[in-house]
Scaffold this motif. Structure first.
Motif, PDB file in Angstrom:
ATOM      1  N   LEU A  76       0.824  -1.207   0.000  1.00 25.94           N
ATOM      2  CA  LEU A  76       0.000   0.000   0.000  1.00 25.94           C
ATOM      3  C   LEU A  76       0.861   1.261   0.000  1.00 25.94           C
ATOM      4  CD1 LEU A  76      -2.817  -1.051   2.499  1.00 25.94           C
ATOM      5  CD2 LEU A  76      -2.967  -0.851   0.008  1.00 25.94           C
ATOM      6  N   GLU A  77       1.986   1.230   0.691  1.00 24.31           N
ATOM      7  CA  GLU A  77       2.901   2.375   0.678  1.00 24.31           C
ATOM      8  C   GLU A  77       3.492   2.576  -0.715  1.00 24.31           C
ATOM      9  OE1 GLU A  77       5.651   1.524   3.819  1.00 24.31           O
ATOM     10  OE2 GLU A  77       4.238   2.135   5.376  1.00 24.31           O
ATOM     11  N   GLY A  78       3.863   1.469  -1.374  1.00 18.91           N
ATOM     12  CA  GLY A  78       4.375   1.561  -2.743  1.00 18.91           C
ATOM     13  C   GLY A  78       3.326   2.084  -3.702  1.00 18.91           C
ATOM     14  N   LEU A  79       2.091   1.630  -3.532  1.00 14.02           N
ATOM     15  CA  LEU A  79       0.993   2.113  -4.359  1.00 14.02           C
ATOM     16  C   LEU A  79       0.742   3.592  -4.126  1.00 14.02           C
ATOM     17  CD1 LEU A  79      -1.227   1.349  -6.381  1.00 14.02           C
ATOM     18  CD2 LEU A  79      -2.684   0.817  -4.423  1.00 14.02           C
ATOM     19  N   SER A  80       0.849   4.010  -2.888  1.00 12.26           N
ATOM     20  CA  SER A  80       0.655   5.423  -2.555  1.00 12.26           C
ATOM     21  C   SER A  80       1.704   6.292  -3.250  1.00 12.26           C
ATOM     22  CB  SER A  80       0.731   5.614  -1.044  1.00 12.26           C
ATOM     23  OG  SER A  80       0.641   6.962  -0.702  1.00 12.26           O
ATOM     24  N   LYS A  81       2.949   5.836  -3.270  1.00 16.49           N
ATOM     25  CA  LYS A  81       4.005   6.590  -3.954  1.00 16.49           C
ATOM     26  C   LYS A  81       3.749   6.649  -5.458  1.00 16.49           C
ATOM     27  CE  LYS A  81       7.537   5.398  -0.578  1.00 16.49           C
ATOM     28  NZ  LYS A  81       8.713   4.571  -0.297  1.00 16.49           N
ATOM     29  N   ALA A 130       0.947   9.065  -6.135  1.00 19.79           N
ATOM     30  CA  ALA A 130       1.366  10.449  -5.917  1.00 19.79           C
ATOM     31  C   ALA A 130       2.108  11.039  -7.120  1.00 19.79           C
ATOM     32  CB  ALA A 130       2.249  10.543  -4.671  1.00 19.79           C
ATOM     33  N   CYS A 131       2.795  10.192  -7.878  1.00 21.42           N
ATOM     34  CA  CYS A 131       3.548  10.733  -9.022  1.00 21.42           C
ATOM     35  C   CYS A 131       2.855  10.471 -10.363  1.00 21.42           C
ATOM     36  CB  CYS A 131       4.961  10.153  -9.030  1.00 21.42           C
ATOM     37  SG  CYS A 131       5.050   8.405  -9.366  1.00 21.42           S
ATOM     38  N   THR A 132       1.618   9.962 -10.340  1.00 22.73           N
ATOM     39  CA  THR A 132       0.871   9.730 -11.575  1.00 22.73           C
ATOM     40  C   THR A 132      -0.041  10.914 -11.856  1.00 22.73           C
ATOM     41  OG1 THR A 132       0.880   7.355 -11.154  1.00 22.73           O
ATOM     42  CG2 THR A 132      -0.731   8.169 -12.732  1.00 22.73           C
ATOM     43  N   PRO A 133       0.138  11.562 -13.004  1.00 21.34           N
ATOM     44  CA  PRO A 133      -0.719  12.723 -13.326  1.00 21.34           C
ATOM     45  C   PRO A 133      -2.200  12.338 -13.339  1.00 21.34           C
ATOM     46  CG  PRO A 133       1.102  12.530 -14.890  1.00 21.34           C
ATOM     47  CD  PRO A 133       1.114  11.287 -14.056  1.00 21.34           C
ATOM     48  N   GLY A 134      -2.989  13.152 -12.690  1.00 19.88           N
ATOM     49  CA  GLY A 134      -4.434  12.912 -12.628  1.00 19.88           C
ATOM     50  C   GLY A 134      -4.860  12.115 -11.422  1.00 19.88           C
ATOM     51  N   LEU A 135      -3.938  11.416 -10.772  1.00 22.11           N
ATOM     52  CA  LEU A 135      -4.279  10.628  -9.583  1.00 22.11           C
ATOM     53  C   LEU A 135      -3.731  11.233  -8.291  1.00 22.11           C
ATOM     54  CD1 LEU A 135      -3.681   6.979 -10.820  1.00 22.11           C
ATOM     55  CD2 LEU A 135      -5.826   8.226 -10.660  1.00 22.11           C
ATOM     56  N   GLU A 136      -2.841  12.204  -8.427  1.00 20.61           N
ATOM     57  CA  GLU A 136      -2.234  12.769  -7.240  1.00 20.61           C
ATOM     58  C   GLU A 136      -3.296  13.422  -6.410  1.00 20.61           C
ATOM     59  OE1 GLU A 136      -2.669  15.490 -10.279  1.00 20.61           O
ATOM     60  OE2 GLU A 136      -1.004  14.144 -10.480  1.00 20.61           O
TER      61      GLU A 136
END
Length: 101
Positions: free
Chosen positions: A87-92, A95-101
């Motif tokens: 979940l921490e990896g998914l959160s990162k 956070a860096c995916t345009p439109g999903l941050e």
């Protein structure tokens, strides 16, 4: 009958007052992996169809979770330590995916 009956289970042991797992009450098929594999092999399973199914079932799933908070807490206590790194990896990634941050 035939292939569909095998995918949805035979319903043994279910009383009249208990919903069948594949019924209209929001349950899931007894053998969901087999159903998913069949849909994928026939070209009927796509990202859009999975997202549509999840959005359709989300209110029912949330309701069932809210009705069984003690069971959810027990399961999360066991599973969360294993899921936390993912979940921490998914959160990162989000956070860096345009439109999903």
């Amino acid at each position: 009958k035939g292939a569909w009956k095998g995918m949805w289970g035979n319903g043994k042991g279910w009383g009249k007052d208990k919903p069948h797992p594949g019924g209209r009450d929001g349950g899931i098929p007894r053998r969901p992996l087999r159903v998913l594999l069949h849909l994928r092999s026939t070209g009927m399973l796509s990202g859009v169809s999975v997202a549509s199914f999840a959005v359709h079932k989300l209110p029912t799933w949330i309701s069932k979770l809210a009705d069984n908070l003690a069971a959810v807490d027990r399961k999360l206590t066991r599973v969360l330590p294993v899921l936390q790194p993912a979940l921490e990896g998914l959160s990162k990634l989000v956070a860096c995916t345009p439109g999903l941050e």
